[in-house]
Design an enzyme around this catalytic site. Structure first.
Site, mmCIF file in Angstrom:
data_model
loop_
_atom_site.group_PDB
_atom_site.id
_atom_site.type_symbol
_atom_site.label_atom_id
_atom_site.label_comp_id
_atom_site.label_asym_id
_atom_site.label_seq_id
_atom_site.Cartn_x
_atom_site.Cartn_y
_atom_site.Cartn_z
ATOM 1 N N GLU A 44 0.701 -1.170 0.170
ATOM 2 C CA GLU A 44 -0.066 -0.095 0.010
ATOM 3 C C GLU A 44 1.173 1.261 0.131
ATOM 4 O O GLU A 44 1.890 1.390 0.762
ATOM 5 C CB GLU A 44 -0.866 -0.033 1.217
ATOM 6 N N LYS A 110 -9.070 2.350 -2.665
ATOM 7 C CA LYS A 110 -9.303 1.900 -1.202
ATOM 8 C C LYS A 110 -10.795 2.104 -0.665
ATOM 9 O O LYS A 110 -11.189 3.271 -0.616
ATOM 10 C CB LYS A 110 -8.331 2.122 -0.364
ATOM 11 N N TYR A 116 -8.633 5.609 13.237
ATOM 12 C CA TYR A 116 -8.356 5.582 14.521
ATOM 13 C C TYR A 116 -7.053 4.881 14.648
ATOM 14 O O TYR A 116 -6.382 4.857 13.832
ATOM 15 C CB TYR A 116 -9.415 4.059 15.053
ATOM 16 N N CYS A 146 -5.382 -3.268 2.385
ATOM 17 C CA CYS A 146 -5.265 -3.258 3.931
ATOM 18 C C CYS A 146 -6.728 -3.323 4.441
ATOM 19 O O CYS A 146 -7.312 -4.371 4.609
ATOM 20 C CB CYS A 146 -4.548 -2.039 4.167
ATOM 21 N N LEU A 324 24.849 5.810 29.294
ATOM 22 C CA LEU A 324 24.839 4.649 30.172
ATOM 23 C C LEU A 324 25.047 5.010 31.304
ATOM 24 O O LEU A 324 25.963 5.363 32.000
ATOM 25 C CB LEU A 324 26.402 3.929 29.472
ATOM 26 N N SER A 325 23.911 4.424 32.217
ATOM 27 C CA SER A 325 23.944 4.749 33.412
ATOM 28 C C SER A 325 24.223 3.427 34.284
ATOM 29 O O SER A 325 24.563 3.433 35.625
ATOM 30 C CB SER A 325 22.422 5.186 33.950
ATOM 31 N N GLY A 327 22.110 0.865 34.089
ATOM 32 C CA GLY A 327 20.715 0.392 34.515
ATOM 33 C C GLY A 327 20.343 -0.328 33.153
ATOM 34 O O GLY A 327 20.890 -0.486 32.081
ATOM 35 N N THR A 430 16.770 6.706 26.667
ATOM 36 C CA THR A 430 16.672 5.728 27.269
ATOM 37 C C THR A 430 15.263 5.445 28.092
ATOM 38 O O THR A 430 15.175 4.359 28.883
ATOM 39 C CB THR A 430 17.687 5.369 28.289
ATOM 40 N N GLU A 435 7.921 4.572 32.550
ATOM 41 C CA GLU A 435 8.283 5.892 33.055
ATOM 42 C C GLU A 435 7.444 6.963 32.529
ATOM 43 O O GLU A 435 7.007 8.197 32.968
ATOM 44 C CB GLU A 435 9.837 6.016 32.875
ATOM 45 N N LYS A 547 4.283 16.113 29.879
ATOM 46 C CA LYS A 547 5.715 15.674 29.548
ATOM 47 C C LYS A 547 5.725 14.757 28.344
ATOM 48 O O LYS A 547 6.507 14.916 27.518
ATOM 49 C CB LYS A 547 6.096 14.702 30.674
#
Length: 577
Positions: A44, A110, A116, A146, A324-325, A327, A430, A435, A547
């Protein structure tokens, strides 16, 4: 015998790169012709890439897409090709061109335009209302696009009643966990319902937040899987179809016969178009290998790798940089980045503070060594101390709290963006979905960057993915200590994530119920979840929309991702959870 050789081109298109997309299509047509194929299908909107979004509002874009289609059609000799493109008339249409021996023999537009989840097709396209079928030699086939095949009835039913023995369905269907199984069940049902062979061809590759997994499938008239492609890579799947079996099956099944008695092609908006068949002999196609079903973790890992690779490379970058922490999240992102880009094109940055544990610093070094990437160490203590002194008078009389914690994250964000500016390394953030959902992240700190690789990966799934990658490697590529340690942001002494959040094994099911399934607090508690944890999690989700609006894009892997999928107002006083 009514036989047809079909090629399904699982193509990685780039949105807006009309010339290169057309080049790929032409090369694949040439390859299919060399293999003696009667028909080749492309996904498509293969010509424009999917989704082209507001590029569709530019008349020049639509015209250029049509110009490229003319080039493809003129190249299409001794073969028939089905190519997804944008058609134009008194409006624009999501369409499939049927190119046959150098001419545009027909167009399918189509019918069902999804609007949605991640889809906005009603914003751009007019729906088609014609259902052509095509006769190629002694084979009759229908083409649809599709969403059209997800609905019982038209267009598939009308095409089958008009004599189609084969339905070619071209797609740009994005991946999420469980999607492949859903598709297979639906396609097998359509094949049985209408006694047709169903050939499903899908786009592959990453486009912003979306990843298309390919997964071309062919089901026979009894709903049995006949052929399938690999996931997450470009491929042409070849299959020889014996369509005489469809005729024999219909002799034994009266449904289509009875439905055709009252069938009126004019009322059903069905027309038949005769195509010129190919000529020449051909060698047999070797049988396609059976592909083992990968685990959810394996599919998600491949999706994240492909999505990261295409985002970086298609946007003109070559290298990525990861903070790079020590974790689990940063370790997983670094591993994905290396698999996507190669170890020579990934840089790790360790930015220890006064609160960073020795174990975390050692884990970051061990991970970088295992991955074979360069590790830069930039301690943030000088900048942190200088900033504290700068704010000392303003903060006087107030105890240390989240303000001081977030200063560290924002200093690290500044460092990462400075490296981006100086070396043109794309910053891969990351943060995970748990979170992002709860706002347990710092704006302009650890959220600062260009691409959030695991933003749709719940924390518990991150651990599964790390285990999966280690299993692939055959050793602890991601150090075992990273996987087993208690998660901590290490922004204050003895800090643990559970100081602020419910344990992840309890938090993630609550978040799935609230974010993906729209369950209320009452319903979630009724499912057996701790009422205090449920109320805390829901409150954090609701307060963190601002956020998430400012977070970078990242790969969608769950059924409902933040951003394109889940869209809530920032200013919102509804508390009916």
């Amino acid at each position: 015998m009514k036989q047809l050789r079909l090629a399904l081109c699982q193509m990685n298109a780039t949105v807006g790169d009309l010339d290169r997309n057309a080049d790929k299509i032409v090369r694949s047509i040439d390859e299919a012709r060399r293999h003696g194929c009667d028909l080749i299908t492309f996904p498509e909107l293969a010509l424009t890439g999917y989704p082209p979004e507001d590029l569709l509002l530019k008349p020049s874009f639509v015209r250029d897409n049509l110009r490229m289609l003319d080039r493809i059609v003129s190249h299409c000799h001794n073969i028939t090709a089905i190519v997804g493109f944008v058609d134009a008339g008194d409006d624009i249409f999501n369409a499939a061109a049927i190119a046959n021996n150098g001419r545009l023999a027909g167009v399918y537009r189509k019918r069902f335009l999804p609007n949605y989840g991640v889809f906005d097709e009603d914003r751009y396209f007019q729906a088609g209302d014609q259902y052509p079928v095509f006769q190629l030699g002694d084979t009759v086939f229908g083409v649809n696009i599709c969403e059209d095949i997800w609905y019982p009835g038209v267009p598939t039913a009308a095409q089958a009643q008009a004599g189609a023995e084969l339905i070619l369905n071209i797609n740009a269907s994005p991946f999420h966990i469980g999607k492949a199984e859903e598709r297979a069940r639906m396609l097998a049902t359509r094949a049985v319902d209408y006694t047709v062979v169903v050939a499903y061809n899908n786009l592959v590759g990453g486009q912003d937040e979306l990843v298309f997994d390919g997964s071309a499938l062919v089901f026979d008239q009894l709903g049995r899987l006949q052929a399938e492609s690999d996931q997450f890579r470009e491929q042409i799947l070849y299959v020889d179809l014996d369509l005489e079996r469809v005729f024999r099956a219909r002799l034994h099944d009266p449904r289509i016969r009875k439905e055709r008695r009252g069938f009126d092609p004019v009322a059903a908006r069905v027309t038949k178009i005769v195509l010129e068949p190919r000529s020449g002999d051909r060698a047999p196609v070797p049988p396609a290998a059976k592909i083992p079903s990968p685990s959810d973790a394996a599919q998600v890992y491949e999706a994240l790798t492909l999505g990261t690779r295409d985002y970086v490379l298609k946007n003109g970058f070559n290298s990525g940089v990861v903070a790079l922490s020590g974790g689990i999240d940063s370790s997983l992102v670094a591993a994905i980045a290396v698999d996507a880009l190669g170890s020579a094109n990934v840089v790790g940055v360790s930015m220890p503070s006064r609160f960073s544990s020795k174990g975390s610093k050692d884990d970051a070094r061990r991970l970088a060594r295992n991955l074979g990437i360069r590790l830069i160490t930039i301690p943030i203590e000088p900048a942190f101390q200088a900033t504290l002194e700068m704010l000392e008078d303003t903060f006087a009389g107030r105890p240390a709290d989240v303000a001081e914690e977030n200063l560290q994250a924002r200093i690290r964000g500044n460092v990462m963006m400075a490296l981006n500016n100086k070396f043109n390394w794309l910053v891969l953030t990351t943060g995970n979905k748990s979170e992002m959902a709860t706002g347990y992240a710092t704006l302009y700190g650890d959220m600062a960057g260009a691409f959030a690789v695991i933003k749709d990966v719940p924390k518990t799934l991150a651990y599964e993915l790390a285990r999966h990658r280690n299993c692939q490697a055959g050793y602890d590529l991601i150090p075992e200590s990273v996987i087993t340690k208690e998660p901590s942001a290490e922004l204050k002494p003895d800090q643990l994530d559970v100081d602020s959040l419910p344990p992840y094994d309890q938090l993630d099911p609550i978040l799935q119920a609230y974010v993906e399934d729209d369950r209320s607090l009452e319903e979630i508690v009724g499912m057996g979840h701790d009422p205090a944890y449920a109320e805390l999690a829901i409150g954090l989700v609701d307060r963190s929309e601002h956020k998430r609006r400012q977070a970078p894009p990242g790969v969608k892997v769950t059924r409902r991702a933040f951003g394109r999928d889940r869209r809530l107002p920032i200013t919102n006083r509804y508390k009916g959870a």
